[in-house]
Design a protein around this motif. Structure first.
Motif, short mmCIF file in Angstrom:
data_model
loop_
_atom_site.label_atom_id
_atom_site.label_comp_id
_atom_site.label_asym_id
_atom_site.label_seq_id
_atom_site.Cartn_x
_atom_site.Cartn_y
_atom_site.Cartn_z
N GLY A 26 0.80 -1.22 0.00
CA GLY A 26 0.00 0.00 0.00
C GLY A 26 0.83 1.27 0.00
N ALA A 27 1.90 1.28 0.79
CA ALA A 27 2.72 2.50 0.89
C ALA A 27 3.42 2.77 -0.45
CB ALA A 27 3.75 2.34 2.01
N ALA A 28 3.94 1.74 -1.07
CA ALA A 28 4.63 1.92 -2.36
C ALA A 28 3.65 2.43 -3.41
CB ALA A 28 5.26 0.60 -2.81
N ALA A 44 11.01 -2.62 -7.41
CA ALA A 44 11.47 -3.99 -7.19
C ALA A 44 10.71 -4.54 -5.99
CB ALA A 44 12.97 -4.00 -6.91
N ASN A 45 10.17 -5.73 -6.15
CA ASN A 45 9.44 -6.31 -5.02
C ASN A 45 9.75 -7.79 -4.92
OD1 ASN A 45 7.60 -5.94 -2.85
ND2 ASN A 45 6.06 -7.11 -3.99
N ARG A 46 9.70 -8.29 -3.67
CA ARG A 46 9.91 -9.72 -3.43
C ARG A 46 8.95 -10.54 -4.27
NH1 ARG A 46 9.11 -11.37 2.74
NH2 ARG A 46 7.00 -10.68 2.20
N THR A 47 7.68 -10.13 -4.29
CA THR A 47 6.69 -10.79 -5.14
C THR A 47 6.54 -9.92 -6.39
OG1 THR A 47 5.57 -11.39 -3.09
CG2 THR A 47 4.34 -11.76 -5.14
N LEU A 48 7.18 -10.36 -7.47
CA LEU A 48 7.27 -9.50 -8.66
C LEU A 48 5.89 -9.13 -9.22
CD1 LEU A 48 8.99 -8.11 -10.82
CD2 LEU A 48 9.00 -10.27 -12.10
N SER A 49 4.95 -10.07 -9.15
CA SER A 49 3.63 -9.82 -9.77
C SER A 49 2.96 -8.56 -9.20
CB SER A 49 2.72 -11.03 -9.58
OG SER A 49 2.58 -11.31 -8.22
N LYS A 50 3.22 -8.27 -7.93
CA LYS A 50 2.59 -7.07 -7.34
C LYS A 50 3.18 -5.80 -7.94
CE LYS A 50 1.69 -8.87 -2.74
NZ LYS A 50 2.01 -8.58 -1.34
N ALA A 51 4.47 -5.82 -8.21
CA ALA A 51 5.12 -4.66 -8.85
C ALA A 51 4.59 -4.53 -10.28
CB ALA A 51 6.63 -4.83 -8.83
#
Ligand code: NDP
Length: 270
Positions: A128-130, A148-155
């Motif tokens: 949410g913050a990003a 860049a995110n640990r779970t790429l699909s969310k990015a």
């Protein structure tokens, strides 16, 4: 007297009453601002009850920001993109929602003299913050904003939603192929003493590393960045105060100054 609240669970720790009461004093606004603990299944009923009782608005914090969005009759574009509302206003029987986290971050970066125009920014995290900071950061005309995110699909979801040529996303590992001027940690990893698995070389090359989390001492992310050689490290306390100032302005039409409140909060950190 006009009443405002911050709604959350837990809420006892919130510094928002202190911040808003200080803003009210400074700007000679007559208002009260209190915390309200909301049971996990009672958000909608409690917010509506407060509005019916004459409340003017409030802030929303964990874990209700998404529910707040769903409750609103109207939301700003930045709140809609963030999928989260942190500022509620009750006007003419309607609930209006906004999200001031992103503008709070931008203002704090600018207050710390971090150049954003034409810069290469890495945003770590896609929660949410990003999401809330993507549009306000793009408005500052960076050369590049990479998520860049640990779970790429969310990015990837954020990139699809925003669809801006300057916005791209990648895995933590892939950041190794790029250089960044500004790196913003929007993960909650620091809260548990963890680090996002970004290659150290990437962190070391940055001019500025920012952590949305704040603490009396350097957060684990900022300590790591400093030891790796990042030139400047900044925590998220200024963002907290700046987002509050934006909410205050939405409600009262007057922008309070933030320096003294920030200094006092910093001195009070335990
Ligand atoms: P969310 O729960 O929505 O998102 C958490 C993010 O952190 C996700 O991207 C998640 O990745 C990532 N994450 C969590 N743990 C790790 C880990 N160990 N390694 C790598 N990534 C991790 O939280 P929010 O986005 O709402 O908040 C993020 C942080 O920002 C919080 O710490 C919050 O306190 C802070 N914040 C500060 C504000 C301020 O004013 N200073 C304002 C708003 C937030 P994944 O998707 O893979 O799970």
């Amino acid at each position: 007297m006009d009443q405002y609240r911050v709604f959350g669970n837990p809420i006892k720790h919130s510094r928002s009453p202190y911040i808003h009461q200080a803003f009210a004093k400074e700007t000679a606004q007559e208002l009260t601002y209190q915390t309200q603990l909301i049971e996990l299944d009672a958000f909608e009923q409690d917010i509506k009850a407060f509005a019916r009782a004459g409340g003017k608005g409030g802030n929303v914090t964990v874990p209700f920001k998404e529910q707040a969005l769903a409750l609103c009759d109207q939301v700003s574009k930045r709140a809609s993109l963030a999928g989260a509302v942190n500022t509620l206003s009750f006007r003419d029987g309607q609930i209006l929602g906004d999200n001031t986290d992103g503008i709070g971050l931008v203002k704090d970066l600018l207050a710390n003299k971090v150049p954003l125009k034409n810069s290469r920014i890495l945003l770590i995290g896609a929660g949410g913050a990003a999401k809330g900071v993507v549009l306000p950061l793009l408005e500052q005309q960076p050369q590049q904003l990479m998520i860049a995110n640990r779970t790429l699909s969310k990015a990837e979801q954020i990139c699809q939603l925003v669809s801006d040529g300057r916005l791209t996303c990648c895995t933590f590992e892939q950041t190794n192929n790029y250089d960044f001027d500004v790196i913003i940690n929007a993960t909650s990893a620091s809260l548990d003493g963890h680090l996002p698995a970004i290659p150290e070389k990437v962190i070391a090359g940055a001019e500025v590393c920012y952590d949305m989390v704040y603490a009396k001492q350097l957060t684990p992310f900022l300590l790591w960045a400093k030891e790796a050689g990042a030139n400047k490290v900044i925590d998220g306390l200024g963002m907290l105060v700046a987002q509050a100032a934006e909410s205050f302005n939405i409600w009262r039409g007057v922008m309070p100054s933030t320096d003294e409140v920030l200094q006092q909060l910093r001195a009070d950190l335990t």
